[in-house]
Design a protein around this motif. Structure first.
Motif, PDB file in Angstrom:
ATOM      1  N   SER A 161     -12.405  -4.847   0.406  1.00  0.00           N
ATOM      2  CA  SER A 161     -12.263  -3.070   0.087  1.00  0.00           C
ATOM      3  C   SER A 161     -11.911  -2.539   1.541  1.00  0.00           C
ATOM      4  CB  SER A 161     -13.611  -2.741  -0.577  1.00  0.00           C
ATOM      5  OG  SER A 161     -14.609  -3.152   0.422  1.00  0.00           O
ATOM      6  N   SER A 162     -11.905  -2.946   2.628  1.00  0.00           N
ATOM      7  CA  SER A 162     -11.572  -2.257   3.835  1.00  0.00           C
ATOM      8  C   SER A 162     -10.039  -1.829   4.031  1.00  0.00           C
ATOM      9  CB  SER A 162     -12.394  -2.783   4.896  1.00  0.00           C
ATOM     10  OG  SER A 162     -11.667  -3.791   5.179  1.00  0.00           O
ATOM     11  N   ARG A 163      -9.189  -2.561   3.316  1.00  0.00           N
ATOM     12  CA  ARG A 163      -7.824  -2.533   3.448  1.00  0.00           C
ATOM     13  C   ARG A 163      -7.163  -1.451   2.831  1.00  0.00           C
ATOM     14  NH1 ARG A 163      -6.045  -5.980   7.784  1.00  0.00           N
ATOM     15  NH2 ARG A 163      -7.093  -8.087   7.502  1.00  0.00           N
ATOM     16  N   SER A 164      -5.981  -0.974   3.495  1.00  0.00           N
ATOM     17  CA  SER A 164      -5.599   0.321   2.576  1.00  0.00           C
ATOM     18  C   SER A 164      -4.902  -0.086   1.177  1.00  0.00           C
ATOM     19  CB  SER A 164      -4.307   0.722   3.255  1.00  0.00           C
ATOM     20  OG  SER A 164      -4.665   1.051   4.695  1.00  0.00           O
ATOM     21  N   ARG A 165      -5.167   0.733   0.271  1.00  0.00           N
ATOM     22  CA  ARG A 165      -4.704   0.400  -0.979  1.00  0.00           C
ATOM     23  C   ARG A 165      -3.389   1.141  -1.200  1.00  0.00           C
ATOM     24  NH1 ARG A 165     -10.689   0.706  -4.207  1.00  0.00           N
ATOM     25  NH2 ARG A 165     -11.545  -0.575  -2.911  1.00  0.00           N
ATOM     26  N   TRP A 166      -2.527   0.716  -1.989  1.00  0.00           N
ATOM     27  CA  TRP A 166      -1.163   1.496  -2.282  1.00  0.00           C
ATOM     28  C   TRP A 166      -1.485   2.609  -3.311  1.00  0.00           C
ATOM     29  CZ3 TRP A 166       3.119  -0.450  -0.118  1.00  0.00           C
ATOM     30  CH2 TRP A 166       3.008  -1.681   0.258  1.00  0.00           C
ATOM     31  N   THR A 167      -1.022   3.714  -2.612  1.00  0.00           N
ATOM     32  CA  THR A 167      -1.254   4.820  -3.279  1.00  0.00           C
ATOM     33  C   THR A 167      -0.481   5.121  -4.774  1.00  0.00           C
ATOM     34  OG1 THR A 167       0.615   6.047  -2.161  1.00  0.00           O
ATOM     35  CG2 THR A 167      -1.542   6.172  -1.176  1.00  0.00           C
ATOM     36  N   GLN A 168       0.642   4.573  -4.929  1.00  0.00           N
ATOM     37  CA  GLN A 168       1.171   4.423  -6.028  1.00  0.00           C
ATOM     38  C   GLN A 168       1.472   2.962  -6.844  1.00  0.00           C
ATOM     39  OE1 GLN A 168       4.840   6.904  -5.129  1.00  0.00           O
ATOM     40  NE2 GLN A 168       3.842   8.608  -6.195  1.00  0.00           N
ATOM     41  N   PRO A 169       0.436   2.578  -7.234  1.00  0.00           N
ATOM     42  CA  PRO A 169       0.487   1.072  -7.499  1.00  0.00           C
ATOM     43  C   PRO A 169       1.649   0.752  -8.722  1.00  0.00           C
ATOM     44  CG  PRO A 169      -1.570   1.741  -8.337  1.00  0.00           C
ATOM     45  CD  PRO A 169      -1.044   3.033  -7.666  1.00  0.00           C
ATOM     46  N   SER A 181       4.505   1.635  -8.661  1.00  0.00           N
ATOM     47  CA  SER A 181       6.160   1.592  -7.886  1.00  0.00           C
ATOM     48  C   SER A 181       5.598   1.253  -6.630  1.00  0.00           C
ATOM     49  CB  SER A 181       6.413   2.862  -8.164  1.00  0.00           C
ATOM     50  OG  SER A 181       7.866   2.924  -7.710  1.00  0.00           O
ATOM     51  N   ILE A 182       5.416  -0.004  -6.320  1.00  0.00           N
ATOM     52  CA  ILE A 182       5.029  -0.347  -5.014  1.00  0.00           C
ATOM     53  C   ILE A 182       6.545  -1.136  -4.446  1.00  0.00           C
ATOM     54  CG2 ILE A 182       4.089  -2.389  -3.320  1.00  0.00           C
ATOM     55  CD1 ILE A 182       1.530  -2.265  -5.397  1.00  0.00           C
ATOM     56  N   PRO A 183       6.952  -0.465  -3.297  1.00  0.00           N
ATOM     57  CA  PRO A 183       8.374  -0.867  -2.758  1.00  0.00           C
ATOM     58  C   PRO A 183       8.624  -2.393  -2.271  1.00  0.00           C
ATOM     59  CG  PRO A 183       7.200   0.714  -1.283  1.00  0.00           C
ATOM     60  CD  PRO A 183       6.507   0.422  -2.430  1.00  0.00           C
ATOM     61  N   VAL A 184       9.360  -3.145  -2.342  1.00  0.00           N
ATOM     62  CA  VAL A 184       9.709  -4.232  -2.169  1.00  0.00           C
ATOM     63  C   VAL A 184      10.994  -4.522  -1.436  1.00  0.00           C
ATOM     64  CG1 VAL A 184       9.646  -6.892  -2.795  1.00  0.00           C
ATOM     65  CG2 VAL A 184       8.132  -5.354  -3.911  1.00  0.00           C
ATOM     66  N   CYS A 185      11.339  -5.103  -0.526  1.00  0.00           N
ATOM     67  CA  CYS A 185      12.569  -5.505   0.105  1.00  0.00           C
ATOM     68  C   CYS A 185      12.627  -6.869   0.884  1.00  0.00           C
ATOM     69  CB  CYS A 185      13.081  -4.413   1.150  1.00  0.00           C
ATOM     70  SG  CYS A 185      12.046  -4.548   2.663  1.00  0.00           S
ATOM     71  N   ILE A 186      14.035  -7.270   1.053  1.00  0.00           N
ATOM     72  CA  ILE A 186      14.107  -8.440   1.199  1.00  0.00           C
ATOM     73  C   ILE A 186      14.586  -8.622   2.606  1.00  0.00           C
ATOM     74  CG2 ILE A 186      15.008 -11.098   0.716  1.00  0.00           C
ATOM     75  CD1 ILE A 186      13.143  -9.703  -1.391  1.00  0.00           C
ATOM     76  N   GLY A 194      -0.258  -3.933 -15.052  1.00  0.00           N
ATOM     77  CA  GLY A 194       0.528  -2.512 -15.036  1.00  0.00           C
ATOM     78  C   GLY A 194       0.966  -2.226 -13.429  1.00  0.00           C
ATOM     79  N   VAL A 195       0.923  -3.239 -12.634  1.00  0.00           N
ATOM     80  CA  VAL A 195       1.336  -3.012 -11.254  1.00  0.00           C
ATOM     81  C   VAL A 195       2.891  -3.169 -11.268  1.00  0.00           C
ATOM     82  CG1 VAL A 195       1.811  -3.934  -9.010  1.00  0.00           C
ATOM     83  CG2 VAL A 195      -0.696  -3.721  -9.950  1.00  0.00           C
ATOM     84  N   GLY A 196       3.582  -2.267 -10.647  1.00  0.00           N
ATOM     85  CA  GLY A 196       5.171  -2.231 -10.629  1.00  0.00           C
ATOM     86  C   GLY A 196       5.454  -2.713  -9.199  1.00  0.00           C
ATOM     87  N   PHE A 197       6.223  -3.663  -9.211  1.00  0.00           N
ATOM     88  CA  PHE A 197       6.704  -4.146  -7.784  1.00  0.00           C
ATOM     89  C   PHE A 197       8.205  -3.816  -7.937  1.00  0.00           C
ATOM     90  CE2 PHE A 197       3.298  -7.025  -7.542  1.00  0.00           C
ATOM     91  CZ  PHE A 197       2.615  -6.568  -6.344  1.00  0.00           C
ATOM     92  N   THR A 198       8.833  -2.603  -7.192  1.00  0.00           N
ATOM     93  CA  THR A 198      10.320  -2.090  -7.444  1.00  0.00           C
ATOM     94  C   THR A 198      10.925  -2.267  -6.361  1.00  0.00           C
ATOM     95  OG1 THR A 198       9.598  -0.026  -6.513  1.00  0.00           O
ATOM     96  CG2 THR A 198       9.176  -0.465  -9.050  1.00  0.00           C
ATOM     97  N   GLY A 199      12.424  -2.277  -6.581  1.00  0.00           N
ATOM     98  CA  GLY A 199      13.301  -2.247  -5.452  1.00  0.00           C
ATOM     99  C   GLY A 199      14.056  -3.549  -5.395  1.00  0.00           C
ATOM    100  N   TRP A 200      13.584  -4.365  -4.401  1.00  0.00           N
ATOM    101  CA  TRP A 200      14.048  -5.610  -4.131  1.00  0.00           C
ATOM    102  C   TRP A 200      15.380  -5.941  -3.647  1.00  0.00           C
ATOM    103  CZ3 TRP A 200      10.849 -10.243  -5.018  1.00  0.00           C
ATOM    104  CH2 TRP A 200       9.540  -9.776  -5.864  1.00  0.00           C
ATOM    105  N   VAL A 217       6.660  -4.021   1.016  1.00  0.00           N
ATOM    106  CA  VAL A 217       6.234  -5.333   0.774  1.00  0.00           C
ATOM    107  C   VAL A 217       7.526  -5.815   1.204  1.00  0.00           C
ATOM    108  CG1 VAL A 217       5.703  -7.165  -0.443  1.00  0.00           C
ATOM    109  CG2 VAL A 217       4.804  -5.261  -0.981  1.00  0.00           C
ATOM    110  N   ARG A 218       7.761  -6.356   2.571  1.00  0.00           N
ATOM    111  CA  ARG A 218       8.991  -7.096   3.036  1.00  0.00           C
ATOM    112  C   ARG A 218       8.780  -8.411   3.186  1.00  0.00           C
ATOM    113  NH1 ARG A 218       7.371  -3.145   7.060  1.00  0.00           N
ATOM    114  NH2 ARG A 218       6.957  -4.928   8.395  1.00  0.00           N
ATOM    115  N   VAL A 219       9.846  -9.080   2.257  1.00  0.00           N
ATOM    116  CA  VAL A 219       9.716 -10.656   2.152  1.00  0.00           C
ATOM    117  C   VAL A 219      10.700 -11.012   2.794  1.00  0.00           C
ATOM    118  CG1 VAL A 219       9.503 -12.199   0.290  1.00  0.00           C
ATOM    119  CG2 VAL A 219       8.724  -9.907  -0.336  1.00  0.00           C
TER     120      VAL A 219
END
Length: 242
Positions: A34-42, A44-49, A76-82, A95-97
């Motif tokens: 619970s101490s870590r930062s939470r995504w402000t817009q869960p 639409s969480i940005p993902v890139c490779i 309902g979480v959205g991982f977007t971009g990629w 989220v840089r994969v």
């Protein structure tokens, strides 16, 4: 950072002891930081490779589609971009994969699949030197592709790679290792290092079926009810609208 420890052998499916889970609650056990930062817009969480060009389209699209559909449908979480990581994304909370071309999936003996690493929660920091600038690392075959259709290793490598991805994206949301709870009964990988208190929150009882748990049979590739409850604890607006 949290490392995915279950790296499975095709010929040795070693299973940890599992707790007898007789709870009827749907909010059944997950560990959260619970101490870590939470995504402000869960939604639409940005993902890139970081190394998209090294990947076969089939493997990349399979992981992308499996992760996005599993989390969207159940939480309902959205991982977007990629897409390829831009210079700006390499410095921002994205989220840089990095897909690590590590395993020999053409071996005639035991084949290893799975393995990875991720920062926990929203972060702009890299998860280490072998993440090559990424916040997450997913270990895959050395050729960047799944074994060909008809290969004796294909189903195993696909299943384990999907499970690893769901696990690591769970860390990216803020989920912690279930087996590190102090009440992880019957799990020989438990070290009790995740203690309920100011930094961690326990949701329900220990969950032997959590995707965040090293101590299961290795056949689990989806989110448990406890995992979903953990996501909703971190992002309550998702529960209200899903």
């Amino acid at each position: 950072m949290r490392r995915l420890a279950f790296v499975l052998l095709l010929q040795i499916a070693a299973a940890c002891g599992q707790a007898d889970d007789s709870s009827s609650s749907d909010l059944n056990s997950v560990v959260l930081d619970s101490s870590r930062s939470r995504w402000t817009q869960p939604r639409s969480i940005p993902v890139c490779i970081t190394n998209r060009s090294a990947l076969a389209d089939e493997l990349f699209n399979d992981i992308k589609n499996y992760v996005t559909s599993e989390y969207a449908a159940k939480t309902g979480v959205g991982f977007t971009g990629w897409g390829d990581c831009s210079d700006a994304q390499m410095k921002s909370s994205t989220v840089r994969v990095t897909f690590n071309l590590k395993h020999n999936w053409s071996s005639s003996s035991a084949v290893v699949a799975g393995g990875g690493l991720s920062m926990v929660g929203m972060s702009s920091r890299t998860c280490g030197a072998d993440c090559v600038g990424g916040t997450m690392r997913l270990d895959i075959g050395s050729k960047g592709a799944y074994p060909a259709s008809g290969s004796r290793y294909r189903d195993f490598t696909v299943s384990r790679t999907r499970a690893t991805a769901i696990h690591e994206f769970g860390h990216a949301l803020g989920l912690m290792h279930e087996h590190e709870r102090t009440d992880a009964v019957g799990c020989d990988k438990s070290d009790g290092s995740v203690v309920s208190g100011s930094n961690y929150v326990y949701i329900g009882d220990y969950d032997s079926t959590s995707i965040m748990n090293y101590c299961h049979s290795g056949s689990i590739t989806t989110l448990s009810k406890g995992d979903i409850a953990g996501v909703y604890y971190l992002y309550p607006a998702l529960a209200a609208g899903h």
